[in-house]
Design a protein around this motif. Structure first.
Motif, mmCIF file in Angstrom:
data_model
loop_
_atom_site.group_PDB
_atom_site.id
_atom_site.type_symbol
_atom_site.label_atom_id
_atom_site.label_comp_id
_atom_site.label_asym_id
_atom_site.label_seq_id
_atom_site.Cartn_x
_atom_site.Cartn_y
_atom_site.Cartn_z
ATOM 1 N N THR A 36 0.837 -1.204 0.000
ATOM 2 C CA THR A 36 0.000 0.000 0.000
ATOM 3 C C THR A 36 0.872 1.253 0.000
ATOM 4 O O THR A 36 0.597 2.210 -0.728
ATOM 5 N N GLN A 37 1.925 1.248 0.791
ATOM 6 C CA GLN A 37 2.832 2.396 0.821
ATOM 7 C C GLN A 37 3.484 2.632 -0.536
ATOM 8 O O GLN A 37 3.616 3.773 -0.982
ATOM 9 N N LYS A 38 3.873 1.559 -1.222
ATOM 10 C CA LYS A 38 4.475 1.687 -2.548
ATOM 11 C C LYS A 38 3.462 2.203 -3.564
ATOM 12 O O LYS A 38 3.789 3.038 -4.412
ATOM 13 N N VAL A 39 2.229 1.711 -3.481
ATOM 14 C CA VAL A 39 1.184 2.153 -4.408
ATOM 15 C C VAL A 39 0.882 3.640 -4.188
ATOM 16 O O VAL A 39 0.727 4.394 -5.150
ATOM 17 N N VAL A 40 0.810 4.065 -2.945
ATOM 18 C CA VAL A 40 0.570 5.483 -2.642
ATOM 19 C C VAL A 40 1.700 6.336 -3.211
ATOM 20 O O VAL A 40 1.457 7.389 -3.816
ATOM 21 N N LYS A 41 2.943 5.869 -3.043
ATOM 22 C CA LYS A 41 4.078 6.622 -3.587
ATOM 23 C C LYS A 41 3.993 6.683 -5.109
ATOM 24 O O LYS A 41 4.254 7.732 -5.708
ATOM 25 N N ASN A 42 3.627 5.566 -5.749
ATOM 26 C CA ASN A 42 3.486 5.556 -7.207
ATOM 27 C C ASN A 42 2.368 6.486 -7.676
ATOM 28 O O ASN A 42 2.453 7.068 -8.752
ATOM 29 N N SER A 77 -9.374 5.338 -10.966
ATOM 30 C CA SER A 77 -8.140 4.557 -10.847
ATOM 31 C C SER A 77 -7.925 3.630 -12.033
ATOM 32 O O SER A 77 -6.805 3.480 -12.511
ATOM 33 N N GLY A 78 -8.988 3.009 -12.485
ATOM 34 C CA GLY A 78 -8.876 2.108 -13.629
ATOM 35 C C GLY A 78 -8.415 2.822 -14.879
ATOM 36 O O GLY A 78 -7.630 2.285 -15.667
ATOM 37 N N TYR A 79 -8.894 4.044 -15.073
ATOM 38 C CA TYR A 79 -8.477 4.826 -16.236
ATOM 39 C C TYR A 79 -6.989 5.170 -16.147
ATOM 40 O O TYR A 79 -6.271 5.139 -17.148
ATOM 41 N N LEU A 80 -6.533 5.502 -14.946
ATOM 42 C CA LEU A 80 -5.114 5.802 -14.771
ATOM 43 C C LEU A 80 -4.267 4.544 -14.950
ATOM 44 O O LEU A 80 -3.230 4.579 -15.608
ATOM 45 N N GLU A 81 -4.717 3.446 -14.385
ATOM 46 C CA GLU A 81 -3.942 2.202 -14.417
ATOM 47 C C GLU A 81 -3.816 1.638 -15.832
ATOM 48 O O GLU A 81 -2.745 1.184 -16.238
ATOM 49 N N PHE A 82 -4.921 1.644 -16.577
ATOM 50 C CA PHE A 82 -4.942 0.980 -17.882
ATOM 51 C C PHE A 82 -4.987 1.937 -19.063
ATOM 52 O O PHE A 82 -4.792 1.526 -20.201
ATOM 53 N N GLY A 83 -5.267 3.203 -18.812
ATOM 54 C CA GLY A 83 -5.352 4.179 -19.885
ATOM 55 C C GLY A 83 -6.713 4.153 -20.568
ATOM 56 O O GLY A 83 -7.564 3.327 -20.281
ATOM 57 N N THR A 84 -6.898 5.102 -21.472
ATOM 58 C CA THR A 84 -8.120 5.178 -22.280
ATOM 59 C C THR A 84 -7.682 5.433 -23.716
ATOM 60 O O THR A 84 -6.494 5.550 -24.005
ATOM 61 N N ARG A 85 -8.615 5.575 -24.589
ATOM 62 C CA ARG A 85 -8.224 5.875 -25.970
ATOM 63 C C ARG A 85 -7.689 7.304 -26.080
ATOM 64 O O ARG A 85 -7.047 7.652 -27.066
ATOM 65 N N PHE A 86 -7.938 8.118 -25.084
ATOM 66 C CA PHE A 86 -7.463 9.507 -25.092
ATOM 67 C C PHE A 86 -6.227 9.735 -24.216
ATOM 68 O O PHE A 86 -5.621 10.791 -24.257
ATOM 69 N N ASP A 88 -2.707 7.779 -22.221
ATOM 70 C CA ASP A 88 -1.842 6.622 -21.988
ATOM 71 C C ASP A 88 -2.001 6.139 -20.546
ATOM 72 O O ASP A 88 -2.317 6.926 -19.649
ATOM 73 N N ALA A 89 -1.751 4.856 -20.355
ATOM 74 C CA ALA A 89 -1.805 4.277 -19.011
ATOM 75 C C ALA A 89 -0.713 4.878 -18.136
ATOM 76 O O ALA A 89 0.388 5.180 -18.606
ATOM 77 N N GLN A 90 -1.046 5.072 -16.874
ATOM 78 C CA GLN A 90 -0.095 5.541 -15.871
ATOM 79 C C GLN A 90 -0.190 4.605 -14.669
ATOM 80 O O GLN A 90 -0.704 4.975 -13.616
ATOM 81 N N PRO A 91 0.260 3.360 -14.856
ATOM 82 C CA PRO A 91 0.070 2.361 -13.802
ATOM 83 C C PRO A 91 0.735 2.755 -12.487
ATOM 84 O O PRO A 91 1.847 3.270 -12.477
ATOM 85 N N PHE A 92 0.010 2.538 -11.416
ATOM 86 C CA PHE A 92 0.552 2.791 -10.081
ATOM 87 C C PHE A 92 0.284 1.625 -9.146
ATOM 88 O O PHE A 92 0.993 1.454 -8.158
ATOM 89 N N ILE A 93 -0.694 0.795 -9.457
ATOM 90 C CA ILE A 93 -1.004 -0.354 -8.595
ATOM 91 C C ILE A 93 -0.144 -1.557 -8.961
ATOM 92 O O ILE A 93 0.514 -2.142 -8.100
ATOM 93 N N PHE A 94 -0.143 -1.952 -10.234
ATOM 94 C CA PHE A 94 0.605 -3.141 -10.632
ATOM 95 C C PHE A 94 2.109 -3.023 -10.394
ATOM 96 O O PHE A 94 2.730 -3.997 -9.952
ATOM 97 N N PRO A 95 2.753 -1.879 -10.629
ATOM 98 C CA PRO A 95 4.184 -1.797 -10.296
ATOM 99 C C PRO A 95 4.450 -2.042 -8.806
ATOM 100 O O PRO A 95 5.416 -2.709 -8.446
ATOM 101 N N GLY A 96 3.579 -1.522 -7.945
ATOM 102 C CA GLY A 96 3.721 -1.769 -6.510
ATOM 103 C C GLY A 96 3.532 -3.238 -6.168
ATOM 104 O O GLY A 96 4.248 -3.800 -5.340
ATOM 105 N N PHE A 97 2.564 -3.875 -6.843
ATOM 106 C CA PHE A 97 2.299 -5.295 -6.618
ATOM 107 C C PHE A 97 3.499 -6.137 -7.028
ATOM 108 O O PHE A 97 3.963 -6.987 -6.270
#
Length: 113
Positions: A36-42, A77-86, A88-97
């Motif tokens: 959780t701490q890593k995800v918050v930092k990301n 969060s899902g839009y940030l993690e996976f991106g949209t057609r408009f 790019d993705a800015q993953p913050f959960i999966f890198p922490g995981f």
């Protein structure tokens, strides 16, 4: 056939099982908190950080002794993690995981050695 000490052996195995389960629970809890701490930092580096909403809505949830979750309650969060057609993705959960996964497995391996 008579087996002496079988009851004592079973009692000791049961006691060891409870001790290991407690140790595993501690490992799960500590690693979930660290993740959780890593995800918050990301989350600081996503576009959603401009207001801090995403970062403030990340929390740890310990479901049981063997299950812990890091949850983002932010609606976007899902839009940030996976991106949209408009966007790019800015993953913050999966890198922490993935970062915490190695530490978690190392901690479990240390427990059984």
């Amino acid at each position: 056939m008579d087996l002496d000490g079988l009851d004592a052996l079973l009692a000791k195995l049961d006691r060891m099982d409870r001790e290991i389960e407690g140790d595993v629970g501690t490992i799960v809890k500590n690693n979930t908190i660290e993740m959780t701490q890593k995800v918050v930092k990301n989350a600081e580096f996503t576009q959603g950080y401009q207001t801090g909403y995403t970062k403030r809505n990340i929390e740890t949830k310990i479901v049981s002794n063997l299950v812990g979750k890091t949850i983002s309650k932010s609606e976007h969060s899902g839009y940030l993690e996976f991106g949209t057609r408009f966007m790019d993705a800015q993953p913050f959960i999966f890198p922490g995981f993935y970062n915490q996964k190695k530490q978690f497995l190392d901690d479990l391996n240390r427990l059984v050695k």
